[in-house]
Design an enzyme around this catalytic site. Structure first.
Site, PDB file in Angstrom:
ATOM      1  N   VAL A  57       4.583   0.782  21.003  1.00  0.00           N
ATOM      2  CA  VAL A  57       4.092   1.659  19.927  1.00  0.00           C
ATOM      3  C   VAL A  57       2.561   1.606  19.912  1.00  0.00           C
ATOM      4  CG1 VAL A  57       4.070   2.067  17.431  1.00  0.00           C
ATOM      5  CG2 VAL A  57       6.154   1.211  18.553  1.00  0.00           C
ATOM      6  N   GLY A  97      -2.337   7.237   8.898  1.00  0.00           N
ATOM      7  CA  GLY A  97      -0.918   7.525   8.658  1.00  0.00           C
ATOM      8  C   GLY A  97      -0.172   7.983   9.902  1.00  0.00           C
ATOM      9  N   LEU A  98      -0.852   8.024  11.057  1.00  0.00           N
ATOM     10  CA  LEU A  98      -0.185   8.551  12.250  1.00  0.00           C
ATOM     11  C   LEU A  98       0.820   7.557  12.845  1.00  0.00           C
ATOM     12  CD1 LEU A  98      -3.089  10.451  14.048  1.00  0.00           C
ATOM     13  CD2 LEU A  98      -1.298  11.368  12.592  1.00  0.00           C
ATOM     14  N   LYS A 127       2.586   5.424  11.203  1.00  0.00           N
ATOM     15  CA  LYS A 127       3.755   5.514  10.325  1.00  0.00           C
ATOM     16  C   LYS A 127       4.574   6.766  10.661  1.00  0.00           C
ATOM     17  CE  LYS A 127       4.359   5.421   5.289  1.00  0.00           C
ATOM     18  NZ  LYS A 127       3.556   5.252   4.068  1.00  0.00           N
ATOM     19  N   ASP A 134       3.933  -7.780  17.495  1.00  0.00           N
ATOM     20  CA  ASP A 134       2.823  -8.722  17.621  1.00  0.00           C
ATOM     21  C   ASP A 134       2.506  -9.219  16.200  1.00  0.00           C
ATOM     22  OD1 ASP A 134       2.625  -8.333  20.316  1.00  0.00           O
ATOM     23  OD2 ASP A 134       1.042  -6.818  20.196  1.00  0.00           O
ATOM     24  N   TYR A 150       5.150  -2.972  10.357  1.00  0.00           N
ATOM     25  CA  TYR A 150       6.577  -2.684  10.539  1.00  0.00           C
ATOM     26  C   TYR A 150       7.375  -3.012   9.272  1.00  0.00           C
ATOM     27  CZ  TYR A 150       5.604  -2.087  15.509  1.00  0.00           C
ATOM     28  OH  TYR A 150       5.124  -1.633  16.709  1.00  0.00           O
TER      29      TYR A 150
HETATM   30  C1  LIG Z   1      -0.055  -0.689  14.871  1.00  0.00           C
HETATM   31  C2  LIG Z   1      -0.485   0.775  14.929  1.00  0.00           C
HETATM   32  C3  LIG Z   1       0.526   1.573  15.737  1.00  0.00           C
HETATM   33  C4  LIG Z   1      -0.575   1.326  13.498  1.00  0.00           C
HETATM   34  O1  LIG Z   1      -0.929   2.681  13.576  1.00  0.00           O
HETATM   35  P1  LIG Z   1      -1.867   3.346  12.445  1.00  0.00           P
HETATM   36  O2  LIG Z   1      -1.882   4.801  12.696  1.00  0.00           O
HETATM   37  O3  LIG Z   1      -3.169   2.649  12.419  1.00  0.00           O
HETATM   38  O4  LIG Z   1      -1.068   2.982  11.116  1.00  0.00           O
HETATM   39  P2  LIG Z   1      -0.919   3.887   9.801  1.00  0.00           P
HETATM   40  O5  LIG Z   1      -2.261   4.431   9.435  1.00  0.00           O
HETATM   41  O6  LIG Z   1       0.180   4.857   9.983  1.00  0.00           O
HETATM   42  O7  LIG Z   1      -0.490   2.788   8.736  1.00  0.00           O
HETATM   43  C5  LIG Z   1       0.731   2.862   8.011  1.00  0.00           C
HETATM   44  C6  LIG Z   1       0.736   1.756   7.000  1.00  0.00           C
HETATM   45  O8  LIG Z   1       0.727   0.472   7.656  1.00  0.00           O
HETATM   46  C7  LIG Z   1      -0.442  -0.256   7.281  1.00  0.00           C
HETATM   47  N1  LIG Z   1      -0.929  -0.914   8.493  1.00  0.00           N
HETATM   48  C8  LIG Z   1      -1.329  -0.324   9.633  1.00  0.00           C
HETATM   49  N2  LIG Z   1      -1.683  -1.273  10.533  1.00  0.00           N
HETATM   50  C9  LIG Z   1      -1.493  -2.449   9.924  1.00  0.00           C
HETATM   51  C10 LIG Z   1      -1.682  -3.794  10.337  1.00  0.00           C
HETATM   52  N3  LIG Z   1      -2.123  -4.119  11.549  1.00  0.00           N
HETATM   53  N4  LIG Z   1      -1.376  -4.776   9.459  1.00  0.00           N
HETATM   54  C11 LIG Z   1      -0.913  -4.470   8.227  1.00  0.00           C
HETATM   55  N5  LIG Z   1      -0.704  -3.201   7.765  1.00  0.00           N
HETATM   56  C12 LIG Z   1      -1.004  -2.229   8.623  1.00  0.00           C
HETATM   57  C13 LIG Z   1      -1.415   0.753   6.743  1.00  0.00           C
HETATM   58  O9  LIG Z   1      -2.303   0.185   5.825  1.00  0.00           O
HETATM   59  C14 LIG Z   1      -0.494   1.762   6.092  1.00  0.00           C
HETATM   60  O10 LIG Z   1      -0.070   1.288   4.833  1.00  0.00           O
HETATM   61  P3  LIG Z   1       0.383   2.313   3.653  1.00  0.00           P
HETATM   62  O11 LIG Z   1       1.590   3.047   4.142  1.00  0.00           O
HETATM   63  O12 LIG Z   1       0.664   1.410   2.508  1.00  0.00           O
HETATM   64  O13 LIG Z   1      -0.798   3.217   3.455  1.00  0.00           O
HETATM   65  C15 LIG Z   1      -1.911   0.908  15.541  1.00  0.00           C
HETATM   66  O14 LIG Z   1      -2.806   0.115  14.794  1.00  0.00           O
HETATM   67  C16 LIG Z   1      -1.980   0.526  17.001  1.00  0.00           C
HETATM   68  O15 LIG Z   1      -1.723   1.334  17.882  1.00  0.00           O
HETATM   69  N6  LIG Z   1      -2.384  -0.736  17.270  1.00  0.00           N
HETATM   70  C17 LIG Z   1      -2.600  -1.187  18.629  1.00  0.00           C
HETATM   71  C18 LIG Z   1      -1.321  -1.319  19.399  1.00  0.00           C
HETATM   72  C19 LIG Z   1      -0.354  -2.271  18.744  1.00  0.00           C
HETATM   73  O16 LIG Z   1      -0.712  -3.369  18.330  1.00  0.00           O
HETATM   74  N7  LIG Z   1       0.917  -1.838  18.681  1.00  0.00           N
HETATM   75  C20 LIG Z   1       1.996  -2.609  18.147  1.00  0.00           C
HETATM   76  C21 LIG Z   1       2.594  -3.460  19.207  1.00  0.00           C
HETATM   77  S1  LIG Z   1       3.921  -4.457  18.563  1.00  0.00           S
END
Ligand SMILES: CC(C)(COP(=O)(O)OP(=O)(O)OC[C@H]1O[C@@H](n2cnc3c(N)ncnc32)[C@H](O)[C@@H]1OP(=O)(O)O)[C@@H](O)C(=O)NCCC(=O)NCCS
Length: 173
Positions: free
Chosen positions: A110, A120-121, A123, A146, A153
Site C-alpha cells: 500500500v 485522505g487518498l 484511506k 509497518d 490501518y
Molecule cells: C501509509 C500511507 C498509505 C497513508 O496514506 P495517506 O494518504 O497519507 O493517508 P490518509 O491521508 O488517507 O490518512 C487517513 C487517516 O489515517 C491517518 N494516518 C495516515 N498516516 C498515518 C500514520 N502513519 N500514522 C497514524 N495515522 C496515520 C490520517 O491522519 C488520517 O486520519 P483521519 O481519517 O482521522 O483524518 C502513506 O503514508 C504511505 O504511502 N506511506 C509510505 C508507504 C507505507 O508505509 N505503506 C504502508 C506499508 S505497511
C-alpha cells in the site's frame, strides 16, 4: 487539503474537479484540460518503472522488476490510483491483494506518493480495495503493517492480534 476529499464518488473512477485559476477560467471557461481527476483502476496496465519510481519515492528497497511483474500477474487484485489532468496521467497510489479466491485475502504494497499523502487518498485507496474484495465475497482481509502505520490501518477497522492471534514469519537462514 480538503480539495481531494471532494474528488471521490462511489464509482470506480470518477473524481473530477476543476483546478482552473480565475485567470484561465476567464480565458477558457474551465476547460477539460484544467480538470484534475483522481482515478482508480483495477485493470489498467502498469508501467513497472513508474511503479518502481513510486516505491522509490517512499524509500522502499528495490525489488527485481521481473519478480514484481510476476507478483502483479499472480495477484488477485491490483489497484492503481492516478492523477489525471487533461491527457497527462501520473501514478500516485498503489495496492494489491493476494487471495485464495474464497475466504481470505492479504493486502500488500500500500503506497501513496509522498506529495499526495495526508489528503485522505490512502484511506480512499484502502476503502476502494476493501470494497473490491468484499464484492468478491472475501470476508477475511489481512495485512502486515509497518509499525509506523498501525494507527492508519486501525482507523480503517483493522484489528491488531485479534483474539491474541500472532503473525508468524519464517525466513531462510
Ligand atoms: C501509509 C500511507 C498509505 C497513508 O496514506 P495517506 O494518504 O497519507 O493517508 P490518509 O491521508 O488517507 O490518512 C487517513 C487517516 O489515517 C491517518 N494516518 C495516515 N498516516 C498515518 C500514520 N502513519 N500514522 C497514524 N495515522 C496515520 C490520517 O491522519 C488520517 O486520519 P483521519 O481519517 O482521522 O483524518 C502513506 O503514508 C504511505 O504511502 N506511506 C509510505 C508507504 C507505507 O508505509 N505503506 C504502508 C506499508 S505497511
Amino acid at each position: 487539503m480538503g480539495f481531494f476529499k471532494n474528488l471521490f464518488s462511489n464509482s470506480d473512477t470518477v473524481a473530477t474537479a476543476s483546478q482552473s485559476t480565475p485567470h484561465n477560467k476567464l480565458q477558457n471557461g474551465g476547460s477539460v484540460a484544467d480538470e484534475t481527476r483522481i482515478v482508480f483502476s483495477t485493470s489498467r496496465e502498469l508501467d513497472l518503472y513508474e511503479l518502481e519510481e513510486l516505491c522509490d519515492a517512499v524509500g522502499w528497497s528495490r525489488r527485481p522488476l521481473r519478480k514484481v511483474k510476476k507478483a502483479l500477474q499472480h495477484s488477485f487484485l491490483v489497484v492503481s490510483m492516478w492523477e489525471e489532468r487533461g491527457a497527462k496521467r501520473k501514478l500516485i497510489g498503489f495496492a494489491r491483494a493476494t487471495s485464495d479466491h474464497a475466504f481470505n485475502a492479504t493486502i500488500w504494497d500500500v503506497v501513496i506518493h509522498p506529495k499526495y499523502q495526508s489528503r485522505g487518498l490512502g484511506k480512499a485507496l484502502m476503502k476502494y480495495t476493501i470494497k473490491k474484495l468484499r464484492s468478491e465475497d472475501i470476508s477475511n482481509i489481512t495485512l502486515f503493517a509497518d509499525p509506523h502505520v498501525v494507527e492508519f490501518y486501525r482507523r480503517l477497522g483493522f484489528i491488531l492480534d485479534p483474539e491474541g492471534i500472532k503473525g508468524m514469519f519464517w525466513y531462510p537462514d
